[in-house]
Design a protein around this motif. Structure first.
Motif, PDB file in Angstrom:
ATOM      1  N   THR A  90       0.740  -1.187   0.002  1.00 25.55           N
ATOM      2  CA  THR A  90       0.022  -0.141  -0.201  1.00 25.55           C
ATOM      3  C   THR A  90       0.756   1.145   0.053  1.00 25.55           C
ATOM      4  O   THR A  90       0.436   2.441  -0.558  1.00 25.55           O
ATOM      5  N   GLY A  91       2.085   1.191   0.455  1.00 25.37           N
ATOM      6  CA  GLY A  91       2.883   2.308   0.578  1.00 25.37           C
ATOM      7  C   GLY A  91       2.870   2.638   2.111  1.00 25.37           C
ATOM      8  O   GLY A  91       2.360   2.278   2.938  1.00 25.37           O
ATOM      9  N   PHE A 104       4.582  10.518   2.591  1.00 29.36           N
ATOM     10  CA  PHE A 104       3.728   9.200   2.144  1.00 29.36           C
ATOM     11  C   PHE A 104       4.598   9.060   0.773  1.00 29.36           C
ATOM     12  O   PHE A 104       4.366   9.547  -0.309  1.00 29.36           O
ATOM     13  N   ARG A 105       4.980   7.678   0.885  1.00 28.04           N
ATOM     14  CA  ARG A 105       5.553   6.971  -0.525  1.00 28.04           C
ATOM     15  C   ARG A 105       4.474   5.895  -1.173  1.00 28.04           C
ATOM     16  O   ARG A 105       4.280   5.297  -0.402  1.00 28.04           O
ATOM     17  N   GLU A 106       3.895   6.234  -2.327  1.00 23.54           N
ATOM     18  CA  GLU A 106       2.872   5.319  -2.696  1.00 23.54           C
ATOM     19  C   GLU A 106       3.338   4.039  -3.064  1.00 23.54           C
ATOM     20  O   GLU A 106       4.797   3.846  -3.317  1.00 23.54           O
ATOM     21  N   PHE A 110      -1.198   1.981  -6.456  1.00 20.70           N
ATOM     22  CA  PHE A 110      -1.285   3.184  -6.845  1.00 20.70           C
ATOM     23  C   PHE A 110      -1.124   3.061  -8.509  1.00 20.70           C
ATOM     24  O   PHE A 110      -0.004   3.537  -9.189  1.00 20.70           O
ATOM     25  N   GLN A 138      -9.104   2.591  -1.837  1.00 18.82           N
ATOM     26  CA  GLN A 138      -8.329   3.951  -1.157  1.00 18.82           C
ATOM     27  C   GLN A 138      -7.246   3.169  -0.131  1.00 18.82           C
ATOM     28  O   GLN A 138      -7.574   1.996   0.421  1.00 18.82           O
ATOM     29  N   ARG A 146      -6.331   7.989   0.986  1.00 18.41           N
ATOM     30  CA  ARG A 146      -5.741   8.538  -0.356  1.00 18.41           C
ATOM     31  C   ARG A 146      -6.461   7.330  -1.618  1.00 18.41           C
ATOM     32  O   ARG A 146      -6.051   6.253  -1.512  1.00 18.41           O
ATOM     33  N   LEU A 148      -7.335   5.587  -4.909  1.00 18.52           N
ATOM     34  CA  LEU A 148      -6.510   5.114  -6.053  1.00 18.52           C
ATOM     35  C   LEU A 148      -6.913   5.495  -7.331  1.00 18.52           C
ATOM     36  O   LEU A 148      -7.817   5.996  -7.438  1.00 18.52           O
TER      37      LEU A 148
END
Length: 327
Positions: A90-91, A104-106, A110, A138, A146, A148
């Motif tokens: 998910t990140g 936040f690193r995706e 994504f 999400q 967040r 998608l």
């Protein structure tokens, strides 16, 4: 004399024609598997997820990569392993020393098409992180959702002949997949075609060299999805869908039958298939055509039936043969 140009095609017809060209485009890299391609397009039209099951070497990964290239969609592949963590899917939040803040690193989710390779090789905790994303579309980190990208479809694969070191998905999680499609071995002629292609220099890692180009896009899928929603379903056909699902719940070979979610999935898939074939109404044959891929992963055999060699597809065939078909 002024030349009169033909009127532009309706958005629905143009989208259907674009999606109809997918088989030809995918066929530039993958020989055969037309039924699998159709199932994947139906899932995209329904915003549903797909579980592909097949032995190694039947081009499951190549099929998804080629489909993404033909649809002009972003695709990411995630190899599921026993040490994969939920954040790898998910990140996660990463501390940036330059700004002294968490960013936040995706993760790989994504994207438009997520290929979850060998999903049953990762522990339940990581499986659950993906299945939550599939349902909610999400990712929530520190209370902040967040979304998608749209469309977002997960195509998961699993090997039906190797169970050592795997974590089979429980029925409640399998129910999140719209379709379970069995990827068969190619016929003799198809396998001969595969060898001829490789002998001629085909490189499965270079789809551009194979001539694969986008023939449809997200707009075509959106138009097709809206059109499929408008497909008419007569009350007897609705009743037929319900009766099929209820029949699985009383089958002597099954200890778990299809849930109401299975009935809604079968209805949605049948509507998408009817639209793809050029009709604005669903027939009982549409329901029959989608019953196996829609329901085979939503039912569970009794242990004694498994010992006798009974398969879920055989049980579904018996259900289809016994439930009266509306005329």
């Amino acid at each position: 004399m002024t030349e009169v140009s033909a009127p532009p095609a309706a958005p629905d017809a143009a989208a259907r024609a674009a999606l109809g060209r997918l088989r030809t485009e995918v066929g530039k890299a993958v020989i055969g598997q037309d039924a699998v391609v159709t199932g994947l397009v139906i899932a995209l039209l329904c915003r549903g997820h797909v579980l592909l099951e097949g032995v190694p070497g039947v081009a499951k990964t190549l099929l998804v990569r080629t489909l993404a290239a033909s649809l002009d969609l972003d695709m990411k592949r995630l190899q599921f392993t026993p040490d994969l963590m939920p954040g790898d899917v998910t990140g996660s939040l990463i501390f940036d020393a330059r700004t002294a803040a968490f960013e936040f690193r995706e993760g790989p989710v994504f994207t438009n098409l997520l290929l979850a390779d060998e999903i049953n090789r990762t522990p339940p905790k990581t499986q659950a992180s993906l299945l939550e994303v599939m349902e909610e579309r999400q990712v929530s980190v520190e209370g902040e959702p967040r979304r998608l990208p749209e469309p977002f479809v997960t195509i998961a694969t699993q090997n039906p002949v190797e169970y050592e070191g795997t974590y089979p998905l429980p029925e409640a999680q399998l129910d999140r997949f719209l379709l379970k499609i069995n990827v068969p071995l190619p016929s003799r002629d198809e396998e001969l075609g595969v060898l001829r292609a490789h002998h001629g220099g085909f490189d499965p890692r270079d789809l551009k060299a194979a001539g694969v180009t986008p023939v449809a896009g997200a707009a075509d899928l959106a138009a097709g999805r809206a059109a499929a929603q408008r497909v008419a379903v007569a009350d007897p056909v609705l009743t037929y869908v319900v009766d099929l699902c209820r029949a699985t719940r009383v089958s002597p070979s099954l200890e778990l039958g299809a849930s109401p979610r299975g009935a809604t999935a079968l209805l949605a898939a049948a509507k998408a298939w009817a639209w793809l074939t050029g009709r604005d109404y669903v027939t009982p044959d549409d329901v029959k055509a989608l019953a196996r891929p829609t329901l085979r992963h939503r039912v569970r055999l009794r242990p004694e039936a498994e010992l006798e060699g009974v398969t879920t597809d055989a049980v579904l065939d018996a259900v289809l043969a016994t439930v009266p078909t509306p005329r």
